[in-house]
Every structure is written in C-alpha cells, then in structure tokens.
Design an enzyme around this catalytic site. Structure first.
Site, PDB file in Angstrom:
ATOM      1  N   GLN B 173       7.305  -6.789 -15.031  1.00  0.00           N
ATOM      2  CA  GLN B 173       8.257  -5.884 -14.359  1.00  0.00           C
ATOM      3  C   GLN B 173       9.395  -6.697 -13.732  1.00  0.00           C
ATOM      4  O   GLN B 173      10.523  -6.221 -13.638  1.00  0.00           O
ATOM      5  CB  GLN B 173       7.578  -5.074 -13.241  1.00  0.00           C
ATOM      6  N   ASP B 214       3.154   0.413  -2.840  1.00  0.00           N
ATOM      7  CA  ASP B 214       2.659   1.663  -3.412  1.00  0.00           C
ATOM      8  C   ASP B 214       1.923   2.492  -2.367  1.00  0.00           C
ATOM      9  O   ASP B 214       1.865   3.712  -2.457  1.00  0.00           O
ATOM     10  CB  ASP B 214       1.738   1.348  -4.592  1.00  0.00           C
ATOM     11  N   ASN B 224       0.531  -3.354  -2.885  1.00  0.00           N
ATOM     12  CA  ASN B 224       1.643  -3.460  -3.824  1.00  0.00           C
ATOM     13  C   ASN B 224       1.164  -4.195  -5.068  1.00  0.00           C
ATOM     14  O   ASN B 224      -0.015  -4.582  -5.166  1.00  0.00           O
ATOM     15  CB  ASN B 224       2.827  -4.189  -3.175  1.00  0.00           C
ATOM     16  N   LYS B 225       2.067  -4.366  -6.025  1.00  0.00           N
ATOM     17  CA  LYS B 225       1.751  -5.023  -7.289  1.00  0.00           C
ATOM     18  C   LYS B 225       1.004  -6.333  -7.051  1.00  0.00           C
ATOM     19  O   LYS B 225       1.309  -7.083  -6.109  1.00  0.00           O
ATOM     20  CB  LYS B 225       3.049  -5.255  -8.054  1.00  0.00           C
TER      21      LYS B 225
END
Lengths: 156, 303
Positions: B173, B214, B224-225
C-alpha cells in the site's frame, strides 16, 4: 499458520550460515523467517536452505516482527553479521531494525558470522520486487539500503 | 496548486451501481469495478479491492443499494465476517440513528460523506499546525488521500515537507497507493523498505511519524496496518513524535479487538515465479500500538 500456533520461536536475520543452521537444529525450535527486503534474503537464500536441512520455519514480512515481539512469540534473535567492529556488528539492511526491536522487547540477541550468499538477488532497493517496479515514474527517489551498525549496547 | 487523489473518494454510487476504484490494480490501472449485487460487494471486500475509507464507503453505498434485501445491521455482520478488525457495527449504528430521526438512508449517507470530507480536511489542518517548518515525515500504508490534504495545508502555512513512504509489504500500500498519490501531485517523497525505518530515524532523516488507524480507543491506543507498532516503538526510542489520525474512538480495551489474519498465500503477494507452496507463513494484517507510544492523536469523533 495462525499466530496462536507460534509459541517461543527463534528469529533469524541475515544470510544464514551452515554453523547457524547446525545451531538452530540443536535448538529444535520453530524459526521465524522474515523475507528481508530489499534483497529477499529470507525467501531466496534462507528458506531453501532451511527447508533442505529439515528445519521448521514460518515466513513473514519484515514489518510483522514488531507485532511478533509484542505478542511474546520470539524467545531469541540470531543476527548473522558481515563484520565485527569495536563499536558493534555490521549487518545487512534491517539489522538495526531487528536488533533494536529485540532490545526494546528484552529478547536476547545472539550474533554469528554470516554465510555465503549463493542466490542471485534481483532487488537492491524498494524500487523493485523480484525485478518488477511498482512505481510509474521512470525517475524517482528511494533511500538506498546499506549495511547497518548495531552497537553492542543494543546487542547486550 | 490544486492537489487531488482518486483515493479521496474511491467508492461512489451511480444510479443502480456502486463503482469501486480497484486498489489492487494501482498504480498500473485506475479502474473502477461495478457492483450490482451484494455478493459482488462482499467479494470485492474479501479480496481487499478496496480498504480503509473505501470499505467505509462500500458499506454505506451497499446499505443504500441493497436496502430491500438487507438491513444495515445485517450488512455490518456480513462485512465483519470478512474484515473482522473494522467496526462496521458503528457505521450501522450511525445510519440507524439518522433513520430513526426521520432521515432517509440516502440522505444519511450523503450527509456522512460530506461531513467526513470536511472533518478529514480539518484534521489535516490541525496536524499541520503541530508539524515543524520542515517536516520530514515517515509514514506506512495509506490514509486515502489525507497526506495530500496535509501537504496542501502545510504549503498554505509556508511549511515544507518531505515524505518517506514505507513500502508496506506484502500488499505494498505504501509503494502502490501512498507513493503513487504523492508523486501524482509532485509532492517530494522517498520510498523505503519497511526495515529501513530504524536507520532512517538514527540518521535523523525523519522528524515525525504519521499514520492512520483502523480502530482507536478513548485512551489513545490504536490499531493500524501491520508494521505500525514497530515504527511507534522505534520512534519512541529515538525521541521522534508519533502521530495517529483516528476516527470514532471507543471506550474499549484495544486487546479485545480481533486482529484479522489473512490467508498465508497473501504473504507472498507480488512474488510471481517463486514456488512458495511448501512454505508456511503467518499474516496478521494489523497490529496494536498502545498509547504510551503515541505522541498525539488527531480525532474525528462521532456526532
């Protein structure tokens, strides 16, 4: 494999040596094998070697290591270094990332000299992954990876 | 300069179809997938063809398009089965509250999207005020265009910024989405491998870390990621501020939130030509960063 199946594994970083393999065999623990960008040392060099030697390992991306430490999945880190210096070890790109994360989570680090790379690596920066670029521009900037010093204060 | 990104609004409802920007095809193709039924929406979600803000919009547009066959609450359950970390129930509650107040679903979604865009811009402005005159920003994953908003705000304040984008394996990403949208706007950026973060910090090339989230809690923990927690721990060690963009923080123990684990083969994404079929892998898709490692959160709160 699911995270809950990993108990107390050994994390390795760098080009694994035959001596390293022998020591891992004696430990009889699951090995956590990160892919080690940009070169993909984990995938292209270490994984085939560990498989050939019958060692059980679980592959992950480098950025998963922090979470594995957070979840207490790593009992020991083994860093294979290029050079020993009065200040610390010189290791492949990411050695400081791994060394520091281990240190910050109080996971002991063992250092061993690296093995000889027998694979042909195609990638030398974030520009490519297995030779393929994911950036449209012809000219763009990356930070070139380099060998990293991990000081003895981190390794202790 | 006019800054923009297709990731500002990656999912729209047009007549009787939902159009979804296929994030897995970026940067090579800016292609929109058409959804006409619920099964297609769920399939796109499962394959992460859209994520982050995109999955929020997909939920809302699906709630409108498929309202004859499924309620928002049931839709949230189906979405959650596929992406268990995200709080789809909250989105359903937002809609329910609006509909109870006499507003149609369509109006509720329209108001939400417009309101969210304003709030995201305001959040970027608030963050920009706190950054130094020369911000060297390390980031990971993608925050759906918000770093572009941030750069615009910094520029309007006479501040400079350079972004160091962590490629964010395995999905990339960072490379495919964030670095792409920054470079589309000619915003100064460098790409790095995820494991270069420590050396970058040690060499003082970065003076702040900025990430999305998130999930978040009222006391400042975030999810988060994967890879975010590593950056937070390292940033703390090096005395570098770590900022998180959050929305709808909840009064909840962060450790009770399920961390999605994706299929093993996805760890080998983009590694075509390599036979990894006999390798076992692990793929936690997110990680947890506790508040002690977060310098400040920039929140969007529910009304």
């Amino acid at each position: 494999m699911k995270l809950k199946q990993i108990k107390k594994a050994i994390l390795i970083w760098g080009i694994v040596s035959q001596d390293g393999i022998n020591q891992l065999k004696n430990e009889k623990e699951l090995v956590v094998l990160p892919e080690m960008r940009p070169y993909l040392i984990g995938l292209l060099h270490n994984a085939p070697l560990l498989k050939k030697e019958g060692l059980e390992f679980v592959y992950c991306t480098d950025n998963m290591l922090g979470y594995l430490f957070y979840q207490n999945k790593i009992k020991k880190t083994v860093i294979f270094y290029k050079e020993l210096t009065p200040k610390g070890i010189i290791g492949v790109s990411g050695s400081l990332y791994v060394g520091l994360l281990s240190h910050l989570h109080k996971v002991p680090i063992k250092i061993l000299p690296e093995g000889r790379a027998t694979s042909n690596f195609k990638d030398f920066s974030a520009k490519t992954l297995l030779g393929k670029s994911f950036v449209l521009e012809k000219e763009y900037f990356v930070v070139e990876p380099k060998e990293e010093l991990v000081s003895y204060s981190v390794l202790r | 300069m006019n800054y923009s990104s297709p990731l500002f609004l990656p999912v729209v409802l047009k007549e009787k179809r939902i159009l979804v920007l296929d994030e897995t095809a970026l940067p090579f193709k800016e292609e929109y997938l058409e959804i006409k039924n619920l099964a297609a929406a769920l399939d796109i979600l499962a394959k992460m063809k859209t994520r982050a803000l995109g999955q929020v919009l997909l939920f809302f547009q699906s709630a409108i398009l498929f309202q004859e066959e499924i309620s928002p609450e049931e839709l949230a359950k189906k979405f959650k089965e596929l992406r268990p970390t995200f709080d789809f129930e909250l989105l359903a509650q937002i809609l329910k509250k609006q509909v109870k107040a006499g507003i149609t679903l369509e109006e509720a979604v329209k108001n939400f999207i417009e309101g969210l865009e304003q709030k995201r811009k305001a959040r970027a402005k608030e963050l920009a005020k706190d950054l130094p005159g020369k911000a060297n920003i390390l980031t990971i994953c993608n925050v759906s265009g918000e770093l572009v908003y941030l750069f615009a705000e910094l520029e309007s304040m006479g501040k400079e910024a350079i972004f160091y984008v962590s490629e964010t394996r395995p999905y990339l990403q960072g490379s495919r989405l964030t670095f792409w949208e920054l470079r589309k706007n000619k915003i100064p950026s460098f790409l790095i491998c995820d494991n270069q973060a420590a050396s970058l910090m040690q060499e003082k090339k970065v003076n702040c870390v900025i990430v999305g989230s998130d999930r978040s809690t009222l006391n400042g923990d975030i999810i988060n990621k994967i890879g975010t927690y590593s950056l937070a721990r390292l940033a703390k060690h090096f005395g570098i501020p770590f900022y998180a963009l959050t929305q709808y923080p909840k009064d909840i123990d962060i450790n009770t939130i399920e961390i999605e684990e994706r299929q093993e083969n996805e760890v080998f994404m983009f590694l075509e030509g390599v036979n990894f079929s006999e390798y076992q892998a692990v793929y936690p898709s997110f990680d947890i960063t506790q508040k002690e490692f977060v310098t400040k959160t920039y929140e969007i709160k529910a009304n």
